[in-house]
Design an enzyme around this catalytic site. Structure first.
Site, PDB file in Angstrom:
ATOM      1  N   ARG A  35       0.940  -1.214   0.035  1.00 20.50           N
ATOM      2  CA  ARG A  35       0.069  -0.186   0.020  1.00 20.50           C
ATOM      3  C   ARG A  35       0.839   1.383   0.034  1.00 20.50           C
ATOM      4  NH1 ARG A  35      -2.271  -1.304   4.227  1.00 20.50           N
ATOM      5  NH2 ARG A  35      -1.374   0.078   5.686  1.00 20.50           N
ATOM      6  N   ARG A  94      11.075 -12.055  22.439  1.00 23.77           N
ATOM      7  CA  ARG A  94      11.841 -11.580  23.651  1.00 23.77           C
ATOM      8  C   ARG A  94      12.000 -12.540  24.789  1.00 23.77           C
ATOM      9  NH1 ARG A  94       8.035  -6.315  24.028  1.00 23.77           N
ATOM     10  NH2 ARG A  94       9.274  -4.979  22.450  1.00 23.77           N
ATOM     11  N   CYS A 122       8.910  -1.073  25.906  1.00 22.42           N
ATOM     12  CA  CYS A 122       9.497   0.387  25.867  1.00 22.42           C
ATOM     13  C   CYS A 122       9.503   0.495  27.427  1.00 22.42           C
ATOM     14  CB  CYS A 122       8.314   1.151  25.299  1.00 22.42           C
ATOM     15  SG  CYS A 122       6.840   0.995  25.545  1.00 22.42           S
ATOM     16  N   GLN A 149       1.981   5.388  30.717  1.00 20.07           N
ATOM     17  CA  GLN A 149       2.397   5.324  29.375  1.00 20.07           C
ATOM     18  C   GLN A 149       1.817   6.203  28.255  1.00 20.07           C
ATOM     19  OE1 GLN A 149       3.407   0.579  30.539  1.00 20.07           O
ATOM     20  NE2 GLN A 149       3.032   1.282  28.152  1.00 20.07           N
ATOM     21  N   SER A 152       1.970   7.142  22.191  1.00 21.72           N
ATOM     22  CA  SER A 152       2.867   6.914  21.422  1.00 21.72           C
ATOM     23  C   SER A 152       2.957   5.037  21.232  1.00 21.72           C
ATOM     24  CB  SER A 152       4.223   7.097  21.172  1.00 21.72           C
ATOM     25  OG  SER A 152       4.686   7.294  22.483  1.00 21.72           O
ATOM     26  N   LYS A 207       5.075  -8.119  30.614  1.00 15.30           N
ATOM     27  CA  LYS A 207       6.217  -7.952  29.839  1.00 15.30           C
ATOM     28  C   LYS A 207       7.266  -7.421  30.917  1.00 15.30           C
ATOM     29  CE  LYS A 207       4.058  -6.992  25.353  1.00 15.30           C
ATOM     30  NZ  LYS A 207       3.679  -6.199  24.515  1.00 15.30           N
ATOM     31  N   HIS A 236       6.861   8.133  28.375  1.00  8.36           N
ATOM     32  CA  HIS A 236       6.626   7.338  29.343  1.00  8.36           C
ATOM     33  C   HIS A 236       7.044   7.916  30.648  1.00  8.36           C
ATOM     34  CE1 HIS A 236       4.755   4.788  26.639  1.00  8.36           C
ATOM     35  NE2 HIS A 236       5.370   3.497  26.941  1.00  8.36           N
TER      36      HIS A 236
END
Length: 329
Positions: A35, A94, A122, A149, A152, A207, A236
């Protein structure tokens, strides 16, 4: 000249990655979906022609940055690593025991030349810049972390939605729907980032637990986390309540230690209104740390701190960039 590919170049992390690569000697290839292919993309002062993603195109590159979804990374990451070094920004690899999860200033010395490398979440990357040097000095025993947070973290469309919803806001109960968050984020905080796990914690919270343990090489480290989405754009913020094995004899020692740590800036004059904030940490490479004080429960064995870091830089693209430098060393 080394050649690098940025796959997912049109997203928020991909765009930030291109800006970091702008003043380097690398030849940069921009890749995105069909696209976007054929369009031109300006990052900083450089204009790139977007190519369609292909395994063959990536094979001609020395390093491939994956700024894409976890499902895409799972499908292509290991294949791409047959020919190139692959630095994956998603959560796909991870927690794999044989794939390094790197924050170069903290555990870069453990890198053994693997071709596929995971970039952390992040919130984890930002926290680890401060936790790493403190753990080395005092031995981290437990951590209670609350994250605040930015939009973004949910991508470029989420940042745009927050701006538009904030402009249109009239009162609570009016247009509380959202396409990118669980609820309207404008003038609100949402105690849900990602989906809920069976233990009542969100995946985002888990996480942080999993990744701090892996990067610090402390598989039994006691950690509990609450992740909250707040109406900031890029940075953040996090509250850290830490308990240590060794006593911390001086707060001045802590400030000196953190001031000397790479990628950390001590911003700690609270009586003058100087402390970490998204307003001041946005676009910075360093993580701000302040509100440094003894924990009222743990005494000299505990610290409370407040930190803030740019989610797109320190929390994603900059860490991946530093991994590239480690690979290319």
């Amino acid at each position: 000249m080394k050649k690098v590919a940025v796959v997912g170049c049109t997203g928020a992390v991909g765009m930030t990655m291109l800006q970091l690569l702008e003043d380097t000697d690398y030849e940069v290839v921009c890749m995105a979906s069909e696209r976007s292919a054929g369009k031109r993309l300006k990052a900083g002062n450089t204009e790139h022609l977007i190519e369609p993603f292909s395994v063959e195109g990536c094979a001609s590159c020395d390093i491939v940055f994956l700024c894409v979804s976890g499902s895409f990374a799972l499908e292509y990451g290991e294949r791409l690593a047959e020919n190139s070094y692959v630095i994956d920004n998603s959560s796909a690899f991870r927690y794999h025991p044989n794939i390094p999860l790197l924050v170069p200033p903290i555990n870069g010395q453990r890198y053994k030349g693997e071709k596929l490398i995971a970039n952390p979440n992040c919130s984890s990357a930002i926290a680890l810049m401060v936790l790493g040097p403190l753990h080395d000095a005092f031995g981290l025993e437990s951590a209670i972390i609350s994250t605040y947070q930015a939009a973004s973290g949910a991508g470029q469309p989420a940042m745009l939605e927050l701006r538009e919803k904030a402009k249109a806001f009239s009162d609570y109960g009016d247009q509380d729907d959202s396409e990118n968050f669980a609820h309207n984020l404008a003038f609100n905080v949402i105690p849900q980032v990602d989906s809920f796990e069976d233990n009542g914690y969100t995946r985002e919270e888990m996480k942080v637990v999993w990744e701090l343990r892996k990067v610090l090489d402390e598989p039994d480290l006691a950690i509990s986390t609450t992740a909250v989405r707040v109406p900031t754009l890029r940075s953040h913020a996090e509250s850290l309540s830490l308990r240590f094995k060794q006593p911390v004899h001086s707060l001045a020692q802590v400030r000196e230690l953190l001031a000397a740590a790479p990628g950390v800036e001590v911003v700690d004059e609270p009586k003058q209104g100087v402390y970490p904030m998204p307003m001041t940490s946005t676009y910075k490479h360093a993580v701000e740390v302040g509100r440094i004080r003894y924990n009222l429960i743990y005494g000299e064995h505990g610290l409370d701190l407040f930190i803030s870091g740019d989610q797109l830089l320190r929390g994603a693209a900059l860490n991946a960039f530093e991994i590239m430098q480690l690979v290319d060393d």
